[in-house]
Design an enzyme around this catalytic site. Structure first.
Site, mmCIF file in Angstrom:
data_model
loop_
_atom_site.group_PDB
_atom_site.id
_atom_site.type_symbol
_atom_site.label_atom_id
_atom_site.label_comp_id
_atom_site.label_asym_id
_atom_site.label_seq_id
_atom_site.Cartn_x
_atom_site.Cartn_y
_atom_site.Cartn_z
ATOM 1 C CG ASP A 75 38.938 -5.168 -37.689
ATOM 2 O OD1 ASP A 75 37.894 -5.741 -37.323
ATOM 3 O OD2 ASP A 75 39.035 -3.937 -37.774
ATOM 4 C CG ASP A 115 35.470 -7.028 -35.167
ATOM 5 O OD1 ASP A 115 35.771 -6.258 -34.248
ATOM 6 O OD2 ASP A 115 35.217 -6.655 -36.323
ATOM 7 C CD GLU A 116 39.386 -3.761 -33.771
ATOM 8 O OE1 GLU A 116 40.203 -3.010 -34.298
ATOM 9 O OE2 GLU A 116 38.614 -3.400 -32.859
#
Ligand SMILES: [Mg+2]
Length: 223
Positions: free
Chosen positions: A19, A114-115
């Site tokens: 993340d 973003d993960e």
């Protein structure tokens, strides 16, 4: 007669959640290194609300989603750098980040911009920790983006581990919750509202049910 043909494919038993830290802010910093160490916020589409905060801004107590007009005085006083969101930039860096992550795991499930969940099954502890730290260092070196990795036997525990890595600013950026004692300890300290689906569903309706391991939610695996 054997039924082995019908045995289900084993779910991964070690899952990592990579993340990005303060992702939009970190993307802005890639192209403006002078922003390192300075308070930075990124605003929503219409420049209305704060959608990303650097650690310096978090330390000032400015919450996610705060309308920008409420913090004008703080922005002036602390010289907070204010950016409009640039989703083509974030999308581009996200794609690059996922490509890098894909070199480290046989399966990557992109979960958000973003993960990503990584199948890290087969990497034994303590090599696993070093391996994950290597991923963090590689993403930083190749893309300039800081990421944290949480590792657990389930997606939820990987998420909890990631949360710990971020909140406690763990050196190396990696926390593993593979040991039952550590899992119990982490879940006991967990604020349910910190976790994604549970947070959105509302703290009140879930109460403390998810705090007692093992629970169904903590066992959620790859689909
Ligand atoms: Mg993030």
């Amino acid at each position: 007669m054997s039924f082995t043909l019908f045995r289900p494919i084993a779910a991964p038993s070690v899952i990592g959640l990579a993340d990005g830290n303060n992702f939009y802010v970190s993307c802005e910093r890639v192209f403006a290194p002078r922003l390192e160490g300075k308070p930075v916020v990124v605003l929503s589409n219409n420049d209305g609300c704060v959608v990303a905060r650097s650690n310096e801004v978090k330390a000032l107590g400015i919450a996610m989603g705060t309308p920008v007009h409420e913090i004008r005085a703080l922005i002036r006083r602390h010289r907070i750098q204010v950016y409009s969101s640039n989703y083509s930039l974030y999308g581009d860096l996200s794609a690059r980040m996922m490509t890098v992550l894909g070199q480290f795991a046989p399966r990557v499930e992109v979960y958000s911009i973003d993960e990503a969940f990584l199948d890290l099954t087969g990497f034994a502890d303590p090599a696993l920790l070093a391996y994950a730290q290597g991923i963090v260092q590689t993403v930083r070196r190749w893309l300039g983006l800081p990421v944290s990795i949480g590792i657990g036997p389930t997606k939820v525990l990987a998420k909890v581990a990631n949360r710990i890595a971020k909140k406690q600013k763990i050196a190396g950026g990696v926390v593993a919750l593979l040991d039952p004692d550590r899992q119990a300890e982490a879940l006991a300290k967990l604020d349910v509202a910190d976790l994604w689906a549970l947070a959105r569903a509302g703290r009140r309706s879930y109460g403390r049910w998810a705090l007692t391991p093992p629970c169904g939610c903590a066992r959620a695996r790859f689909d």
